[in-house]
Design a protein around this motif. Structure first.
Motif, PDB file in Angstrom:
ATOM      1  N   MET A   1       0.830  -1.199   0.000  1.00  0.00           N
ATOM      2  CA  MET A   1       0.000   0.000   0.000  1.00  0.00           C
ATOM      3  C   MET A   1       0.866   1.252   0.000  1.00  0.00           C
ATOM      4  SD  MET A   1      -3.146   1.112   2.477  1.00  0.00           S
ATOM      5  CE  MET A   1      -4.270   0.031   1.584  1.00  0.00           C
ATOM      6  N   ALA A   2       1.950   1.234   0.793  1.00  0.00           N
ATOM      7  CA  ALA A   2       2.847   2.388   0.825  1.00  0.00           C
ATOM      8  C   ALA A   2       3.429   2.658  -0.558  1.00  0.00           C
ATOM      9  CB  ALA A   2       3.967   2.156   1.846  1.00  0.00           C
ATOM     10  N   SER A   3       3.724   1.576  -1.304  1.00  0.00           N
ATOM     11  CA  SER A   3       4.303   1.750  -2.642  1.00  0.00           C
ATOM     12  C   SER A   3       3.303   2.341  -3.633  1.00  0.00           C
ATOM     13  CB  SER A   3       4.833   0.410  -3.163  1.00  0.00           C
ATOM     14  OG  SER A   3       3.787  -0.515  -3.377  1.00  0.00           O
TER      15      SER A   3
ATOM     16  N   ALA B   1     -11.472   2.148   2.391  1.00  0.00           N
ATOM     17  CA  ALA B   1     -12.604   1.823   1.528  1.00  0.00           C
ATOM     18  C   ALA B   1     -13.356   3.070   1.065  1.00  0.00           C
ATOM     19  CB  ALA B   1     -13.558   0.889   2.275  1.00  0.00           C
ATOM     20  N   LEU B   2     -13.349   4.106   1.902  1.00  0.00           N
ATOM     21  CA  LEU B   2     -14.056   5.351   1.561  1.00  0.00           C
ATOM     22  C   LEU B   2     -13.177   6.341   0.812  1.00  0.00           C
ATOM     23  CD1 LEU B   2     -16.042   5.869   4.893  1.00  0.00           C
ATOM     24  CD2 LEU B   2     -16.931   5.034   2.699  1.00  0.00           C
ATOM     25  N   GLY B   3     -11.915   5.936   0.530  1.00  0.00           N
ATOM     26  CA  GLY B   3     -11.031   6.792  -0.246  1.00  0.00           C
ATOM     27  C   GLY B   3     -10.261   7.822   0.554  1.00  0.00           C
ATOM     28  N   PHE B   4     -10.202   7.657   1.880  1.00  0.00           N
ATOM     29  CA  PHE B   4      -9.480   8.613   2.712  1.00  0.00           C
ATOM     30  C   PHE B   4      -8.107   8.097   3.137  1.00  0.00           C
ATOM     31  CE2 PHE B   4     -14.030   9.568   3.683  1.00  0.00           C
ATOM     32  CZ  PHE B   4     -14.047  10.825   3.090  1.00  0.00           C
ATOM     33  N   GLY B   5      -7.695   6.956   2.603  1.00  0.00           N
ATOM     34  CA  GLY B   5      -6.401   6.389   2.977  1.00  0.00           C
ATOM     35  C   GLY B   5      -5.244   7.253   2.509  1.00  0.00           C
ATOM     36  N   SER B   6      -4.177   7.285   3.300  1.00  0.00           N
ATOM     37  CA  SER B   6      -2.980   8.041   2.947  1.00  0.00           C
ATOM     38  C   SER B   6      -1.777   7.401   3.622  1.00  0.00           C
ATOM     39  CB  SER B   6      -3.099   9.505   3.409  1.00  0.00           C
ATOM     40  OG  SER B   6      -3.079   9.585   4.822  1.00  0.00           O
TER      41      SER B   6
ATOM     42  N   GLY C   1      -2.126 -11.908   2.483  1.00  0.00           N
ATOM     43  CA  GLY C   1      -2.119 -10.453   2.349  1.00  0.00           C
ATOM     44  C   GLY C   1      -1.838  -9.982   0.941  1.00  0.00           C
ATOM     45  N   SER C   2      -0.808 -10.561   0.305  1.00  0.00           N
ATOM     46  CA  SER C   2      -0.463 -10.138  -1.049  1.00  0.00           C
ATOM     47  C   SER C   2      -1.544 -10.544  -2.054  1.00  0.00           C
ATOM     48  CB  SER C   2       0.891 -10.723  -1.463  1.00  0.00           C
ATOM     49  OG  SER C   2       0.882 -12.140  -1.365  1.00  0.00           O
ATOM     50  N   SER C   3      -2.189 -11.701  -1.819  1.00  0.00           N
ATOM     51  CA  SER C   3      -3.254 -12.143  -2.728  1.00  0.00           C
ATOM     52  C   SER C   3      -4.489 -11.259  -2.594  1.00  0.00           C
ATOM     53  CB  SER C   3      -3.625 -13.602  -2.428  1.00  0.00           C
ATOM     54  OG  SER C   3      -2.517 -14.457  -2.615  1.00  0.00           O
ATOM     55  N   LEU C   4      -4.889 -10.979  -1.338  1.00  0.00           N
ATOM     56  CA  LEU C   4      -6.083 -10.159  -1.121  1.00  0.00           C
ATOM     57  C   LEU C   4      -5.868  -8.714  -1.539  1.00  0.00           C
ATOM     58  CD1 LEU C   4      -7.338 -11.480   2.343  1.00  0.00           C
ATOM     59  CD2 LEU C   4      -8.178 -12.069   0.058  1.00  0.00           C
ATOM     60  N   PHE C   5      -4.619  -8.247  -1.454  1.00  0.00           N
ATOM     61  CA  PHE C   5      -4.338  -6.867  -1.856  1.00  0.00           C
ATOM     62  C   PHE C   5      -4.633  -6.662  -3.332  1.00  0.00           C
ATOM     63  CE2 PHE C   5      -1.650  -3.324  -3.203  1.00  0.00           C
ATOM     64  CZ  PHE C   5      -1.902  -2.390  -2.211  1.00  0.00           C
ATOM     65  N   LEU C   6      -4.448  -7.710  -4.129  1.00  0.00           N
ATOM     66  CA  LEU C   6      -4.741  -7.606  -5.552  1.00  0.00           C
ATOM     67  C   LEU C   6      -6.244  -7.438  -5.794  1.00  0.00           C
ATOM     68  CD1 LEU C   6      -2.333 -10.364  -6.953  1.00  0.00           C
ATOM     69  CD2 LEU C   6      -1.970  -7.884  -6.880  1.00  0.00           C
ATOM     70  N   LEU C   7      -7.047  -7.972  -4.854  1.00  0.00           N
ATOM     71  CA  LEU C   7      -8.497  -7.824  -4.983  1.00  0.00           C
ATOM     72  C   LEU C   7      -8.944  -6.418  -4.596  1.00  0.00           C
ATOM     73  CD1 LEU C   7      -9.683 -11.224  -3.455  1.00  0.00           C
ATOM     74  CD2 LEU C   7      -9.428 -10.633  -5.881  1.00  0.00           C
ATOM     75  N   ALA C   8      -8.500  -5.970  -3.421  1.00  0.00           N
ATOM     76  CA  ALA C   8      -8.843  -4.627  -2.931  1.00  0.00           C
ATOM     77  C   ALA C   8      -7.879  -4.298  -1.796  1.00  0.00           C
ATOM     78  CB  ALA C   8     -10.280  -4.567  -2.457  1.00  0.00           C
ATOM     79  N   PRO C   9      -7.286  -3.109  -1.793  1.00  0.00           N
ATOM     80  CA  PRO C   9      -6.277  -2.773  -0.779  1.00  0.00           C
ATOM     81  C   PRO C   9      -6.780  -2.863   0.655  1.00  0.00           C
ATOM     82  CG  PRO C   9      -6.188  -1.207  -2.596  1.00  0.00           C
ATOM     83  CD  PRO C   9      -7.400  -2.053  -2.816  1.00  0.00           C
ATOM     84  N   ALA C  10      -8.073  -2.662   0.895  1.00  0.00           N
ATOM     85  CA  ALA C  10      -8.592  -2.660   2.268  1.00  0.00           C
ATOM     86  C   ALA C  10      -8.829  -4.058   2.818  1.00  0.00           C
ATOM     87  CB  ALA C  10      -9.898  -1.863   2.327  1.00  0.00           C
ATOM     88  N   VAL C  11      -8.984  -5.054   1.951  1.00  0.00           N
ATOM     89  CA  VAL C  11      -9.388  -6.387   2.402  1.00  0.00           C
ATOM     90  C   VAL C  11      -8.371  -7.028   3.352  1.00  0.00           C
ATOM     91  CG1 VAL C  11      -9.923  -8.732   1.641  1.00  0.00           C
ATOM     92  CG2 VAL C  11     -10.854  -6.772   0.403  1.00  0.00           C
ATOM     93  N   PRO C  12      -7.052  -7.010   3.056  1.00  0.00           N
ATOM     94  CA  PRO C  12      -6.109  -7.647   3.983  1.00  0.00           C
ATOM     95  C   PRO C  12      -6.194  -7.095   5.402  1.00  0.00           C
ATOM     96  CG  PRO C  12      -5.020  -7.075   1.919  1.00  0.00           C
ATOM     97  CD  PRO C  12      -6.358  -6.435   1.892  1.00  0.00           C
TER      98      PRO C  12
END
Length: 422
Positions: A50-52, A111-116, A174-185
């Motif tokens: 996510m940081a990348s 999920a709401l787009g406020f991640g940073s 974690g790496s598999s679920l991140f491909l689906l959606a960043p919030a899921v892991p």
């Protein structure tokens, strides 16, 4: 172990060679720790990814590891003092509930787009703060549910499963679920914290083992800190191990902090490939959990500890000189095996040498030197990777581990008796 705390290489009686039945309460504690570790592994694989997405600067990506480990240095000593004052089991339950709610909040923000990147830092800083208290309490509880003669096996099993969760099952998920959606892991991580909290509510301890010290007549916080500091520095063995653990963590954490950059740039791996590479550490962790008790019996604690430092140096050497996926995977497995073996031996020594009523305070001072190096290692690795390239991080790790191995061998030479006839 001799009465003065020195180490021997004498074989254990035959009845201790058998695999112990560690009991229902240990199983409950072990299951809770394993559940929590899987969730942590999920997030620890997803967080650098996510940081990348926010930055390609290795210093800022390594900042995730630094945010997670900085509380170990800031709050390590107060955590140990407070752990000696509170109901440990109940505190662990509350910590897991708080961590679950914290991660849930972060999931909603993503999920709401406020991640940073800064929200990620803040979340992991708070998770690390909780972990500082949680691990201290958890290690002190092990002797309450396991006989002393089985502590090596019990700690080896816990640390092996924690490493498998952190570095195999968790990273792959974690790496598999991140491909689906960043919030899921991170949602999965929250669920594992809640599961751990529930399991800990089922843990039953001997009367008095988890009760807080009475407030009446309790020393001041500074006085308790000084007591732990004096005890640790009065024990030459544990004092030496605390400084050595700090050097190991400096190298080990630095290597992992920039691994995602190394995997992308030097090995050409995808995000899923990075998760699979991290998961290679599980091979070493499982091996250590099974082999470290017999290894310690055969060669002794001192030789085992020096071998661990040497193995971590060799792991960095391979990553530095052989930038091939199979070689790096094998090196990571070797490093994980060495790390679990070190933790198994060092934790048992603290559990058996430190008086029960001082364990929280002494452990906190020990961790100040051991864990205080974690954020420093992550930060230095990011700076070195940015200025000299990621392979330079592993090259410097080789040199530092060589110096530490020689120094440790000289310090512990009095605990290396010549083996007698078998």
């Amino acid at each position: 172990m001799k009465s003065d705390g020195s180490l021997t290489t004498e074989a254990k009686p035959d009845d201790e060679d058998e695999r112990p039945g560690l009991g229902r309460q240990f199983t409950t504690l072990w299951t809770a720790a394993s559940s929590s570790s899987i969730g942590e592994g999920v997030s620890m694989a997803a967080a650098p990814l996510m940081a990348s997405t926010f930055t390609d600067d290795p210093r800022l990506i390594a900042g995730v590891s630094m945010a997670l480990t900085l509380p170990y240095a800031l709050f390590g000593i107060p955590a140990g003092v407070l752990v000696d004052r509170v109901d440990r089991r109940r505190t662990m339950v509350r910590i897991d509930l708080f961590r679950g709610c914290l991660i849930t909040g972060f999931v909603l923000s993503v999920a709401l787009g406020f991640g940073s990147l800064w929200a990620l830092y803040a979340c992991f800083f708070l998770i690390g703060t909780c972990e500082t208290f949680f691990r201290n309490a958890a290690q002190i509880l092990v002797p309450s549910v396991v006989p002393e003669r089985h502590l090596v096996a019990a700690n080896g099993r816990i640390m092996g499963s924690e490493t498998v969760g952190n570095q195999f099952v968790g990273p792959l998920i974690g790496s598999s679920l991140f491909l689906l959606a960043p919030a899921v892991p991170f949602g999965v991580n929250a669920a594992t914290f809640f599961a751990s909290a529930f399991l800990l509510t089922r843990l039953r301890l001997p009367p008095g083992d988890h009760r807080p010290r009475p407030a009446a007549g309790r020393p001041r916080l500074i006085t308790d800190m000084a007591t732990g500091l004096r005890w640790l520095f009065g024990n030459r063995l544990l004092r030496t191990l605390s400084f050595t653990a700090g050097a190991i963590n400096l190298v080990y954490t630095g290597a992992l902090a920039v691994l995602v950059v190394y995997a992308h740039r030097e090995l050409g791996l995808s995000d899923l490939g990075y998760g699979a590479l991290v998961a290679c550490q599980a091979v070493g962790a499982i091996s250590a959990a099974k082999l470290s008790p017999s290894l310690v019996r055969r060669i002794g604690n001192g030789r085992a500890l020096v071998s661990v430092v040497t193995a971590i140096g060799c792991s960095n050497l391979v990553i530095w000189l052989v930038p091939q996926v199979w070689a790096v995977g094998a090196a990571l497995a070797l490093g994980a095996c060495a790390s679990v073996t070190w933790n198994t031996v060092a934790v048992v020594l603290r559990q058996t040498l430190v008086p029960k009523d001082l364990q929280g305070r002494v452990n906190s001072i020990y961790r100040l030197f051991a864990w205080g190096a974690l954020p420093l290692g992550a930060g230095l690795a990011g700076v070195i990777s940015k200025s000299h390239g990621t392979p330079a991080v592993y090259a410097l790790g080789v040199g530092l581990m060589a110096v530490v191995a020689i120094r440790l061998a000289l310090s512990l030479r009095t605990w290396f008796p010549t083996p007698g006839p078998r």
